[in-house]
Motif scaffolding. Structure first.
Motif, PDB file in Angstrom:
ATOM      1  N   GLU A 131       0.836  -1.213   0.000  1.00  0.00           N
ATOM      2  CA  GLU A 131       0.000   0.000   0.000  1.00  0.00           C
ATOM      3  C   GLU A 131       0.867   1.259   0.000  1.00  0.00           C
ATOM      4  O   GLU A 131       0.566   2.234  -0.687  1.00  0.00           O
ATOM      5  CB  GLU A 131      -0.928  -0.018   1.222  1.00  0.00           C
ATOM      6  N   SER A 132       1.986   1.236   0.718  1.00  0.00           N
ATOM      7  CA  SER A 132       2.868   2.404   0.819  1.00  0.00           C
ATOM      8  C   SER A 132       3.574   2.744  -0.500  1.00  0.00           C
ATOM      9  O   SER A 132       4.117   3.837  -0.644  1.00  0.00           O
ATOM     10  CB  SER A 132       3.918   2.179   1.902  1.00  0.00           C
ATOM     11  N   ASP A 133       3.564   1.812  -1.459  1.00  0.00           N
ATOM     12  CA  ASP A 133       4.243   2.033  -2.742  1.00  0.00           C
ATOM     13  C   ASP A 133       3.283   2.326  -3.890  1.00  0.00           C
ATOM     14  O   ASP A 133       3.722   2.604  -5.007  1.00  0.00           O
ATOM     15  CB  ASP A 133       5.084   0.809  -3.118  1.00  0.00           C
ATOM     16  N   LYS A 134       1.998   2.265  -3.666  1.00  0.00           N
ATOM     17  CA  LYS A 134       1.034   2.402  -4.764  1.00  0.00           C
ATOM     18  C   LYS A 134       1.044   3.768  -5.431  1.00  0.00           C
ATOM     19  O   LYS A 134       0.671   3.890  -6.586  1.00  0.00           O
ATOM     20  CB  LYS A 134      -0.368   2.033  -4.295  1.00  0.00           C
ATOM     21  N   ASN A 135       1.507   4.812  -4.736  1.00  0.00           N
ATOM     22  CA  ASN A 135       1.549   6.136  -5.341  1.00  0.00           C
ATOM     23  C   ASN A 135       2.902   6.442  -5.981  1.00  0.00           C
ATOM     24  O   ASN A 135       3.086   7.498  -6.575  1.00  0.00           O
ATOM     25  CB  ASN A 135       1.191   7.216  -4.313  1.00  0.00           C
ATOM     26  N   LEU A 136       3.856   5.514  -5.878  1.00  0.00           N
ATOM     27  CA  LEU A 136       5.159   5.715  -6.525  1.00  0.00           C
ATOM     28  C   LEU A 136       5.006   5.639  -8.036  1.00  0.00           C
ATOM     29  O   LEU A 136       4.062   5.059  -8.568  1.00  0.00           O
ATOM     30  CB  LEU A 136       6.159   4.660  -6.050  1.00  0.00           C
TER      31      LEU A 136
END
Length: 134
Positions: A46-51
């Motif tokens: 979830e923490s990487d989905k906006n990368l």
């Protein structure tokens, strides 16, 4: 067509916005990891989905740079990859076979959700190449 491909560690969007300002460029595309089709072999935290999965920025009339966020800090020698877009699978496979001989495969040349073929290899001279057939 050959385009420089810049690799970042969680700072691609910031860098590309900066380059856009520097060149008064046109942001052509900025895809996020969260936009990828779900793949159990490549789960996205979830923490990487906006990368940034893939970005394209037009700097000049004929000059485009591309880039993305990786999941690691890239050594300076791996921050720039030569991205080659070829018109046939045959040409891509031929170049792939030559450059991978004595080199290191970074991502198998294979069909993807965005291209007929895509893959990357570091040749025996330490140059990283990315191949795409659309």
């Amino acid at each position: 067509m050959i385009k420089p491909y810049l690799m970042f560690n969680r700072e691609c969007e910031e860098a590309f916005n900066w380059y856009q300002k520097a060149f008064d460029g046109e942001m052509i595309l900025m895809q996020r990891y969260g936009e990828m089709p779900a793949n159990p072999n490549f789960p996205i935290p979830e923490s990487d989905k906006n990368l940034v999965l893939h970005a394209q920025l037009k700097l000049t009339d004929s000059g485009i740079i591309m880039g993305s966020d990786g999941n690691r800090d890239f050594p300076n020698s791996e921050k720039v990859v030569v991205s080659v877009e070829l018109d046939t699978e045959e040409r891509a496979k031929n170049a792939w076979n030559v450059l991978s001989d004595g080199g290191t495969i970074l991502m198998d040349l294979q069909p993807t959700f965005f291209a007929k073929l895509h893959g990357s290899v570091k040749d025996k001279y330490g140059v990283s190449w990315m191949f795409t057939v659309e």
